[in-house]
Structures are given as C-alpha cells and as structure tokens.
Design an enzyme around this catalytic site. Structure first.
Site, PDB file in Angstrom:
ATOM      1  N   TYR A 124       0.865  -1.191   0.000  1.00 35.44           N
ATOM      2  CA  TYR A 124       0.000   0.000   0.000  1.00 35.44           C
ATOM      3  C   TYR A 124       0.891   1.228   0.000  1.00 35.44           C
ATOM      4  O   TYR A 124       2.052   1.167   0.419  1.00 35.44           O
ATOM      5  CB  TYR A 124      -1.025   0.003   1.123  1.00 35.44           C
ATOM      6  N   THR A 125       0.323   2.356  -0.480  1.00 34.09           N
ATOM      7  CA  THR A 125       1.157   3.546  -0.631  1.00 34.09           C
ATOM      8  C   THR A 125       1.467   4.202   0.716  1.00 34.09           C
ATOM      9  O   THR A 125       2.528   4.801   0.882  1.00 34.09           O
ATOM     10  CB  THR A 125       0.471   4.574  -1.547  1.00 34.09           C
ATOM     11  N   GLU A 155       2.004  -0.838  -6.251  1.00 35.49           N
ATOM     12  CA  GLU A 155       1.583   0.019  -5.147  1.00 35.49           C
ATOM     13  C   GLU A 155       0.068   0.209  -5.223  1.00 35.49           C
ATOM     14  O   GLU A 155      -0.470   0.565  -6.274  1.00 35.49           O
ATOM     15  CB  GLU A 155       2.271   1.385  -5.222  1.00 35.49           C
ATOM     16  N   HIS A 161       4.542  -6.708   0.998  1.00 36.66           N
ATOM     17  CA  HIS A 161       5.816  -6.101   1.409  1.00 36.66           C
ATOM     18  C   HIS A 161       6.197  -6.541   2.826  1.00 36.66           C
ATOM     19  O   HIS A 161       7.352  -6.809   3.119  1.00 36.66           O
ATOM     20  CB  HIS A 161       5.697  -4.572   1.331  1.00 36.66           C
ATOM     21  N   ASP A 177       2.712  -3.241   5.214  1.00 41.61           N
ATOM     22  CA  ASP A 177       1.794  -3.218   4.070  1.00 41.61           C
ATOM     23  C   ASP A 177       1.813  -4.528   3.294  1.00 41.61           C
ATOM     24  O   ASP A 177       2.829  -5.224   3.295  1.00 41.61           O
ATOM     25  CB  ASP A 177       2.126  -2.031   3.135  1.00 41.61           C
TER      26      ASP A 177
END
Ligand SMILES: [Zn+2]
Length: 265
Positions: free
Chosen positions: A34-35, A98, A140, A150
């Site tokens: 995720y960003t 992402e 990640h 994330d």
C-alpha cells in the site's frame, strides 16, 4: 496487454535488472504494497520524484485506475532490504504494485471494490505472462517484516487467491477454537520451522515480526506475534499449500525444459 487499460506516468527511478547468462533476467515474483500516503496523487508524485529514489512498476488508485511507472523489464525500487525463501534483494526478480491506501499511519481503511478488481485483473495478467508461482506472490511485510506492515490485515488476500493470485488456503472449520490456546515446545519449534519453510526470515530470539506478518495475511483476526494453537495450525495449512506450489513449479520447469530439448534436438 490483454484488454487492460493502463495509463502512463513514467518514473525516473529504476535501473537495469542486469544480464543473466541464460538470456533475459528472471522475473517471477510479485510484491504488493500500500502507498501509505494521504492521497493517490501524493503517492504518484513521490514515486516519480528523482530525489525520493523509490518507485514501483504499477500503481492502482482507489477508483481502479492503473498507472504504469516503470517498464517491467527494468528494476523498480519498491522492496528495499528484503528476504524470501533464502533470496535477498528482491527488487531484482520482482514486479511491484503500489495500491493506494492511507495505511496505518494516515487512517487505514478497506480497499474499495473497483480497486480490488483492478489489482485482480493486473495481477492475473502479470502472473500469466511471467509464470509467477503462487508461493512467490507476497506482501511487502512478508519480505521485510521488521520494517513494513503493508498491505496489511485489511487486504483481501482470500479474494485474490480465489482468482488464482497467491496462496490462501481456507482455514479448517475447527481451527478458530484453538485461538489463544498455548502450544508446547515441540509444536512451537515445528511452527517456526513452517514459518521459515513458507518463506519468512525467522530471526532466532526475534520471531515476532515474521509471525505478525504471517498473521496479518493468513489470520487477520488477531496479529499479536504469539504462537497460539490457531497460529500453529494455520502455519501447517499454509506450509502444505506452499509445498504443493513448490512441487508444481518444479514440474512446470521440467516440462518447459523437455519442450525446449525437443525443439533443439
Ligand atoms: Zn511497501
């Protein structure tokens, strides 16, 4: 690409995947992120900022818009210091996606349906073209558990697995009853061995980060880093799925090699 609508937003943050003697570099891993920023626009700006020195191959917005930032043939800079199944420096072999979400720092929230549908379509396209084995599709936090959280416990891994993206075996109906129950020393050792076999880097004496990463993904109801009965049982289920995926990948590789031999002989 098969009917996918992808918009271009080139990032300068990439380099060569290097030359592999056998020809093109192996690209057979998918890393989901995720960003972790307040907006998708801010994330796009950062991933394209030469000063930031970070990037990914794709970014998927909450409305399902897909951006390509880096060509798949180039190495994007998304994974950082990372480990999976004995391998490190995973930017080299992976494609990074992402997924826009404020993340735990800015108000973590569920990933909307149009966004998940786009992740699913993009993921299916990549793994079909690159022959990414199911056990090499990771978050990640799986590959950097001491640094990263994330895409987190709200990410719908079961949905992606139903679409053929990654491993998420359904938990046995009886498993939840073992939640919170203690385990003996033998079961604990077996659980840590399963954790490593699945791919995680298990640091002796500091096993909690890898356990939390595993729980966020496979037992998101509680991620406390403790090996209770449910976590131990879940580790067996996932490890068995990984074993099957490893065997399938080996068999597919053998078949491709035989096909190659037939062509050259
Ligand atoms: Zn990340």
């Amino acid at each position: 690409m098969s009917g996918l609508h992808i918009r271009e937003r080139p990032s300068p943050n990439h380099d060569s995947r290097g030359d592999v003697i056998a020809g093109t570099p192996r690209i057979d891993m998918l890393v989901l992120h995720y960003t972790g920023m307040q907006s998708g626009a801010a994330a796009l700006d950062r991933l394209c900022d030469p000063e930031a020195k970070v990037s990914s191959h794709y970014l998927v917005e909450e409305d399902g818009t897909i951006w390509r930032l880096v060509p798949e043939e180039r190495r994007a800079w998304h994974a950082g210091i990372s480990y999976w199944l004995g391998e490190t420096g995973l930017n080299l072999a992976s494609i990074g996606i992402e997924i826009v979400n404020p993340g735990h720092e800015w108000g973590y929230r569920p990933f909307p349906e149009p966004q998940m549908a786009a992740v699913e379509a993009l993921g299916r396209d990549i793994i079909a073209r690159r022959r990414v084995p199911a056990h090499r599709i990771v978050g990640h936090s799986d590959i950097a558990p001491t640094r990263k959280t994330d895409p987190g416990e709200l990410f719908d891994w079961p949905r992606l697995a139903r679409a053929g993206i990654g491993l998420w075996p359904a938990p046995a109906a009886t498993l939840a009853r073992r939640r919170g129950r203690g385990v003996g020393i033998v079961e604990r050792a077996a659980a840590l061995s399963d954790l490593a076999r699945i791919g995680y880097q298990v640091e002796p004496g500091n096993e909690a980060p890898a356990l939390i990463a595993f729980q966020r993904r496979y037992r998101p109801e509680r991620w406390d880093g403790r090996i209770d009965g449910e976590t131990a049982g879940r580790l067996v289920e996932v490890r068995e799925a990984v074993d099957l995926s490893l065997a399938a990948a080996e068999a597919a590789k053998r078949d491709r090699f035989r096909g190659y031999q037939r062509r050259v002989n």
